[in-house]
Write a protein that holds these residues in place. Structure first.
Motif, PDB file in Angstrom:
ATOM      1  N   ARG A   1      -8.212   0.384   2.102  1.00 31.51           N
ATOM      2  CA  ARG A   1      -9.287   1.237   1.580  1.00 31.51           C
ATOM      3  C   ARG A   1      -8.778   2.301   0.617  1.00 31.51           C
ATOM      4  N   ILE A   2      -7.657   2.041  -0.028  1.00 34.54           N
ATOM      5  CA  ILE A   2      -7.061   3.024  -0.948  1.00 34.54           C
ATOM      6  C   ILE A   2      -7.848   3.084  -2.261  1.00 34.54           C
ATOM      7  N   GLU A   3      -8.153   4.296  -2.711  1.00 37.89           N
ATOM      8  CA  GLU A   3      -8.839   4.466  -4.002  1.00 37.89           C
ATOM      9  C   GLU A   3      -7.996   5.224  -5.020  1.00 37.89           C
ATOM     10  N   TYR A   4      -7.053   6.043  -4.522  1.00 38.91           N
ATOM     11  CA  TYR A   4      -6.169   6.793  -5.430  1.00 38.91           C
ATOM     12  C   TYR A   4      -4.723   6.503  -5.059  1.00 38.91           C
ATOM     13  N   LEU A   5      -3.943   6.115  -6.059  1.00 33.74           N
ATOM     14  CA  LEU A   5      -2.513   5.869  -5.857  1.00 33.74           C
ATOM     15  C   LEU A   5      -1.730   6.901  -6.662  1.00 33.74           C
TER      16      LEU A   5
ATOM     17  N   LYS B   1      -7.419   4.184  -8.899  1.00 34.58           N
ATOM     18  CA  LYS B   1      -7.134   5.178  -9.940  1.00 34.58           C
ATOM     19  C   LYS B   1      -5.697   5.641  -9.718  1.00 34.58           C
ATOM     20  N   ILE B   2      -4.859   5.494 -10.737  1.00 36.61           N
ATOM     21  CA  ILE B   2      -3.418   5.723 -10.577  1.00 36.61           C
ATOM     22  C   ILE B   2      -3.001   7.025 -11.257  1.00 36.61           C
TER      23      ILE B   2
ATOM     24  N   ILE C   1      -1.517  18.617  -5.406  1.00 35.37           N
ATOM     25  CA  ILE C   1      -2.433  17.687  -6.084  1.00 35.37           C
ATOM     26  C   ILE C   1      -2.988  16.680  -5.082  1.00 35.37           C
ATOM     27  N   THR C   2      -2.114  16.154  -4.219  1.00 38.45           N
ATOM     28  CA  THR C   2      -2.536  15.176  -3.208  1.00 38.45           C
ATOM     29  C   THR C   2      -3.614  15.775  -2.306  1.00 38.45           C
ATOM     30  N   LYS C   3      -3.363  16.980  -1.808  1.00 40.34           N
ATOM     31  CA  LYS C   3      -4.333  17.635  -0.910  1.00 40.34           C
ATOM     32  C   LYS C   3      -5.638  17.923  -1.635  1.00 40.34           C
ATOM     33  N   LEU C   4      -5.539  18.294  -2.900  1.00 37.71           N
ATOM     34  CA  LEU C   4      -6.733  18.624  -3.685  1.00 37.71           C
ATOM     35  C   LEU C   4      -7.624  17.395  -3.873  1.00 37.71           C
ATOM     36  N   ILE C   5      -7.020  16.253  -4.180  1.00 37.39           N
ATOM     37  CA  ILE C   5      -7.787  15.008  -4.351  1.00 37.39           C
ATOM     38  C   ILE C   5      -8.469  14.627  -3.037  1.00 37.39           C
TER      39      ILE C   5
ATOM     40  N   VAL D   1      -6.149   8.227  -0.036  1.00 35.97           N
ATOM     41  CA  VAL D   1      -5.100   8.436  -1.042  1.00 35.97           C
ATOM     42  C   VAL D   1      -3.780   7.886  -0.521  1.00 35.97           C
ATOM     43  N   CYS D   2      -3.091   7.121  -1.370  1.00 38.18           N
ATOM     44  CA  CYS D   2      -1.766   6.589  -1.037  1.00 38.18           C
ATOM     45  C   CYS D   2      -0.751   7.218  -1.986  1.00 38.18           C
TER      46      CYS D   2
END
Length: 661
Positions: free
Chosen positions: A32-36, A305-306, A401-405, A413-414
């Motif tokens: 279920r990953i949407e952001y890499l 989205k990468i 950035i990871t936490k913000l997304i 998020v992965c």
């Protein structure tokens, strides 16, 4: 138990060898990953460095002209040996080219934290260091004729091409940090007694420290456009008195009780980092990992989205993003750099908002400004973009950035990386993937999944992630169904007999139901596959469906709830109505019906080839070309099944599903 099976299948997949699952609790999150969010060096690239260019202002050398450096260096050492240090000046005090080459090669051979290790059997020298950049540079100095043969805390020994040993005392070292972005060393030539301060670092910080020049920024940008990592080399001669004064002040700062690090840095800046003599710039190439281009293209088609988060400068990162196909051919690239004013920041956001299929490239300074002033406005626009490249990122910024997304989107998020500087980012993500690389195993040990190369991510997400999510969804629904149906039967039985507190199934029957009779059939769903492996890779767009969470939702929960209530009630009521004359056997009759019902439900839920591949061909064409998918599905279906009616049924199913969605 099901999650343990998924972990076992991942670790024993021969196509992704040496993959380690360090947690058995989240394998279905892979589906279920949407952001890499990915690191660059060692993740998209091999971290296999080679020095390709050396620029000295008036002269530049590349890989083809390294032979000239070797001969110039040999001449310089020969001249210095014959005439002493004064021979490095010619004419009106200008140094000749061989002396300039000698100075920069000597600086590169001395300014590092590399330790040589000599093999006892073969007498070959191997190098150990925390950074592969430094090993690449020291290996290059060896190739051109200046070999590092010994190093400890106090001394460095170098060997020239003609076998002469140059001995230097290490007076002080200033290690590289991600904040300072530079390292320095003070050495003393044991032969001449000359004291020299050497420093190398990123052009962003070094351009402010070195003497004025008109070529540094331009050449660094040129190298970065070729995808090379740049390092600026500089030096400063120190007299005995100047060094002693520095040493005294530095020792005072070292024993300070408050702000020790800041005081030490202040002494270094005021005494050493002033108007350094610029020696040159090195360009080191980092090769792309195998299959990176195909992997990124597949993941992009799968709807991910990468974001690429790197410590490199904008030009280098942009070049790698283009060459790795992170940025697709028709995409525009929008750069935001050195934004420090509110007006400029809002202006850039307005421009970016009007662009749709665009790759955003932003530097660390601008990113920090947005995070502090327009956090929500920036992330709202950034998360819509297909690709974001953040340059000059510190480890803390990566985690932020990871936490913000995660906080803003609520999506899965992965994060993937290979070094210690990626650990904070990996631990902040829903799924952390570590690559075992040349920077050690810090990222691998901190991550949920450990792989050996970036391309393995395709199979981990599109195949194992898909299976884990789909199977977990079915398994959890069957656990609900299995427990609820027997509870409903008991409730109906009690209601029919004046709510008497009598158990319908007693002793071993109730134990056998949840173990012997239904455990194996229900648990067999952990081996179910809804599409073939080649189909999952052929149509990566199918992964988009998983991110919508339709396999396990409130809707499916209530569906299974209603099914359980209906089936449980029907089994009990029908058993009593149909077998009224044999009421004594009502337990055996209802229990048999219950077991057969459960087995039938499992059999109906298991995917077979004709209700999986064709169904997902339909889903694929609904995503890609809704107008013509009926014709496509007919053509695809005729290849697999010769029954015209089944093809039309599935096409009708596709149309209904489309309308329902």
């Amino acid at each position: 138990m099901g999650k343990s099976v998924y972990a076992y299948q991942i670790m024993n997949d021969k196509e992704i060898p040496n993959t380690i699952v360090r947690t058995s609790t989240i394998p279905e999150e892979l589906g279920r990953i949407e952001y890499l969010l990915s690191d660059k060096t060692g993740t998209l690239t091999k971290n296999d460095m080679e020095l390709k260019k050396l620029h000295m202002g008036t002269m530049a050398y590349n890989i083809e002209s390294m032979d000239e450096i070797t001969s110039q260096l040999a001449a310089a050492f020969g001249k210095a040996k014959a005439s002493g240090p004064s021979a490095t000046m010619t004419g009106k005090g200008r140094r000749d080219m061989s002396s300039r080459i000698r100075d920069i090669v000597l600086a590169l051979a001395l300014c590092h934290n590399v330790t040589p290790v000599i093999d006892a059997d073969s007498d070959e020298i191997a190098y150990q260091a925390s950074s592969p950049d430094e090993i690449a540079i020291v290996r290059w100095t060896e190739q051109v004729g200046l070999t590092l043969v010994f190093r400890d805390m106090n001394e460095i020994h170098l060997r020239t091409a003609d076998g002469e040993i140059l001995e230097y005392s290490i007076l002080q070292t200033f290690p590289f940090t991600s904040e300072s972005k530079r390292m320095g060393i003070i050495v003393k030539d044991k032969t001449t007694g000359e004291i020299m301060f050497y420093q190398k670092g990123a052009d962003v910080v070094m351009s402010k420290i070195v003497q004025y020049n008109d070529w540094l920024d331009e050449e660094c940008d040129n190298m970065a456009r070729e995808g090379l990592r740049t390092l600026v080399i500089a030096r400063r001669r120190l007299s005995e008195d100047a060094y002693n004064e520095f040493q005294q002040r530095f020792n005072e700062a070292k024993v300070s009780i408050t702000d020790r690090k800041a005081q030490e840095q202040s002494v270094v800046v005021s005494f050493l980092e002033q108007d350094l003599e610029l020696l040159g710039v090195t360009g080191v190439e980092d090769k792309l990992q195998d299959e990176v281009k195909n992997t990124l293209e597949l993941l992009r088609n799968a709807g991910l989205k990468i974001w690429m988060l790197t410590g490199d400068k904008i030009e280098t990162a942009t070049c790698i993003a283009v060459s790795s196909k992170l940025v697709s051919r028709n995409q525009n690239i929008h750069q935001i750099s050195q934004v420090t004013s509110t007006h400029e920041a809002l202006e850039q956001l307005e421009v970016l908002q009007s662009k749709k299929d665009t790759c955003l490239v932003i530097d660390g300074t601008s990113l920090q400004f947005y995070m502090e002033t327009f956090k929500n406005e920036f992330i709202e626009i950034a998360v819509r973009l297909p690709v974001v490249v953040a340059c000059r990122c510190s480890p803390t910024q990566k985690a932020d950035i990871t936490k913000l997304i995660i906080d803003f989107t609520g999506k899965r998020v992965c994060c993937i990386g290979d070094g210690g500087n990626d650990v904070s980012m990996i631990q902040a993500a829903h799924v952390g993937v570590g690559i075992v690389g040349k920077e050690g195993k810090q990222a691998s040990l901190a991550a949920d999944f450990s792989i050996t190369q970036f391309s393995y991510l395709t199979k981990l997400l599109l195949w194992h992630g898909r299976n884990s999510y789909k199977r977990s969804a079915k398994l959890s629904q069957f656990v609900i169904h299995r427990g609820l149906i027997i509870s409903v039967i008991q409730a109906v039985f009690s209601a029919l007999f004046f709510f008497a507190p009598i158990a319908l199934y007693q002793g071993l029957l109730i134990v056998g139901y949840s173990t012997v009779y239904t455990m194996a059939p229900v648990f067999s769903l952990v081996l179910d596959r809804d599409v073939k492996e080649e189909t999952a890779f052929k149509f990566p767009e199918l992964y988009k469906e998983l991110t919508k969470g339709r396999s396990l939702s409130l809707k499916t929960f209530f569906q299974w709830l209603m099914i359980s209530v209906y089936q449980g009630g029907a089994i009990m009521i029908m058993s009593i109505l149909l077998f009224e004359d044999e009421f004594v056997n009502i337990v055996a009759i209802s229990f048999t019906a219950l077991i057969f019902n459960e087995l039938l439900m499992v059999a109906l839920e298991i995917n077979t080839w004709y209700n999986s591949d064709i169904k997902y061909y339909i889903s694929y064409f609904m995503y890609t070309n809704k107008k013509n998918y009926y014709l496509h599905v007919k053509a695809l279906s005729y290849d697999r099944i010769r029954n015209r009616n089944i093809c039309h049924i599935y096409c009708f199913y596709g149309i209904l599903t489309d309308l329902f969605w």
